[in-house]
Design an enzyme around this catalytic site. Sequence first.
Site, PDB file in Angstrom:
ATOM      1  N   GLU A 127     -20.079  -7.015 -12.226  1.00 34.77           N
ATOM      2  CA  GLU A 127     -19.777  -7.238 -13.642  1.00 34.77           C
ATOM      3  C   GLU A 127     -19.471  -5.933 -14.360  1.00 34.77           C
ATOM      4  OE1 GLU A 127     -19.067  -8.713 -17.310  1.00 34.77           O
ATOM      5  OE2 GLU A 127     -19.287  -9.851 -15.463  1.00 34.77           O
ATOM      6  N   ASP A 130     -15.768  -5.100 -16.051  1.00 41.66           N
ATOM      7  CA  ASP A 130     -15.604  -4.858 -17.484  1.00 41.66           C
ATOM      8  C   ASP A 130     -15.015  -3.489 -17.767  1.00 41.66           C
ATOM      9  OD1 ASP A 130     -16.712  -7.313 -17.787  1.00 41.66           O
ATOM     10  OD2 ASP A 130     -18.566  -6.650 -18.731  1.00 41.66           O
ATOM     11  N   SER A 141     -16.185 -13.795 -18.025  1.00 45.87           N
ATOM     12  CA  SER A 141     -16.619 -12.411 -18.132  1.00 45.87           C
ATOM     13  C   SER A 141     -15.458 -11.462 -17.869  1.00 45.87           C
ATOM     14  CB  SER A 141     -17.762 -12.134 -17.156  1.00 45.87           C
ATOM     15  OG  SER A 141     -17.385 -12.512 -15.848  1.00 45.87           O
ATOM     16  N   ASP A 173      -0.017 -20.667 -27.237  1.00 42.25           N
ATOM     17  CA  ASP A 173      -0.778 -21.914 -27.263  1.00 42.25           C
ATOM     18  C   ASP A 173      -0.903 -22.485 -25.845  1.00 42.25           C
ATOM     19  OD1 ASP A 173      -2.167 -24.027 -28.274  1.00 42.25           O
ATOM     20  OD2 ASP A 173      -0.438 -25.018 -29.219  1.00 42.25           O
ATOM     21  N   ASP A 218      -8.320 -25.765 -29.547  1.00 37.28           N
ATOM     22  CA  ASP A 218      -9.083 -26.721 -28.737  1.00 37.28           C
ATOM     23  C   ASP A 218     -10.325 -26.017 -28.195  1.00 37.28           C
ATOM     24  OD1 ASP A 218      -8.480 -25.598 -25.947  1.00 37.28           O
ATOM     25  OD2 ASP A 218      -6.459 -25.980 -26.706  1.00 37.28           O
TER      26      ASP A 218
END
Length: 625
Positions: A320, A324, A538, A583, A604
């Site tokens: 992780e 990142d 993530s 979109d 949405d």
Amino acid sequence: MEVAETPPSPRVKMMLISLSLSLALSSLAYAAPFTDTPLTDYAHKVKEVAIPPRGWIKRGAPPADYTIELRIALPQPNFSELERHLYEVSDPTHYRYGEYLSKGEVEELIAPHPESLNSVHHWLATHGFTDDHLNRSPASDWIKVNVPVSLAEKMLNTEYHVWVHEPTGKTAIRTTTYSLPETLHHHIELVHPTIHFPSTKPLVATSHLSPILPKVLGANVAHARPIVVPSASGGHVDADCNNNINIKCLQQIYNIGRYKSSAHNGSRIGITGYLEQFANIEDLQSFYKEQRPDAVGSSFDTISVHGGLNNQSLAEAGVEANLDTQFAFGLTFPTPGVFYSTAGRPPIINDLQTPDNTNEPYQDWLDYVLDHPNPPQVVSTSYGDDEQTVPESYARRICQGLAQLGARGVSVFFSSGDFGVGDGDPNPETQICKTNDGRNVTRFMPAFPASCPYVTTIGGTVHIPEVAIGFSGGGFSDLFPRPAYQDSVVSGYLKNLPEGIYAGLFNSSGRAYPDLAAQSSRYVVWVGGHSGHVGGTSASSPTVAAIFSLLNDVRISHGLSPLGFLNPLIYKIQAEHPEALNDITEGNNPGCGTQGFNATKGWDPVTGLGTPNFGKLKDIVLSLE
């Protein structure tokens, strides 16, 4: 010779008038009598009570002399004033847009009433604590004190136990109820750690490293034509981006092109790290060599929070943390980057007589960054938990802390989660979305802090052209009402839902999320000296954070303020400049025995307003004064 005193600016004068009025009103609410009677003589009254989250089993009593750090939250009677300032400085149509508050101004607005401070200090003094024992936040809205378990039990009229989460082996010292002298109830919002059990979800729910086979992947795409995507940079995206997401792919998909930020204009981007996730510099250089050659030799600052470590062994590299930092800093190079290494991992404890302190590490990071005079203008966090496992009092205080960052001009991003509307399971026979309030009924499981209305929450997409990815977290908060900035688009979405669908499974009047989305599968990262694929929202959050950091760079380089709390702006952009957001109208996010929500035209609860088009957004943010 006398020097004339400079009158306060209109902005400061308005703040002072508002604050004085609020303090005057709040003093009426806090007019409880303060006497010399020891608070230990007052009858205790239950302050909070909770049912332990699913999977936690009581195993035994902690040692009486074991020390825990009690955090005492004092009310912020003027938070509504801070919220008003937050929305005014974040609204592109308001004359105060971009006039962010200073650290000191925010602290004045959230400071507790003096009566609360006096009463809490008096209570602590009756238990033998002096000022030297207390650690206060800059605004004094949090007080921390180290207390033996035996004394904490006396102060709170409770019993602590060592609890074990059987599926993961995590442990925590917690209680399920605590009491305070009745006269203190309106002076203390919550005490932690008490009924809030630590998160049992990993920060990276679906992220995993899998080997890449270059010769197999290369055979399929070596001579493939680029994919036509009109909104992309140059109108095309490399065909290989359907197999491997790298820096070049994201620059193409989101119309970043060759834009390069400044290293010296003051713009910065931050990434938070928890659970001993270390961002490895050697892996970063391998990543840069492969995907961002002009960044080779550069790095980022690592800041230790609450004793956080920075282990640079390749064997300790975190998937992780590497994901990142490599993509957030790779996309924004040469913008300076900051990685926060926050301690607080609750380890597996075999000996219940030597339990570990399990205070929530996320609160430690928030304490640190709010105390900093100049935090990064953009911060991304890939962290979350089921909203129902977080006591309402604690969730609201965390969310209010995030609002403080927004009022100071910080854009805060969170991933939306990787379990669709709950557990990611469309099978009603095996789904585990059950309430933990004693009713044990099926219900969608919103995520927190993704559900906080003061953050920008990021969902996930996949493929070129983009569609919603099935695990993209999304839904409606059970704690926070729907904010005005999203009322129109969310009402429109709900109006088009088939009548009666998912009745009773979600709170249609709650804060809806996500707000935006981005690619969330097959990111090519370097971990432990090898490259591999990583997926999850993530990955989406640092990607969108990086794009808005670049937009900050555009504004700052032209002498304009950073974008700060983004949601009022992006919902307005979607209404007036829909071409600036791509979109996403296909896909859904199953879970809790259902197919979840569908992606559709407009907003949405799978991909929010869509994915960002940097080239279009760049022109828009430059037009905002």
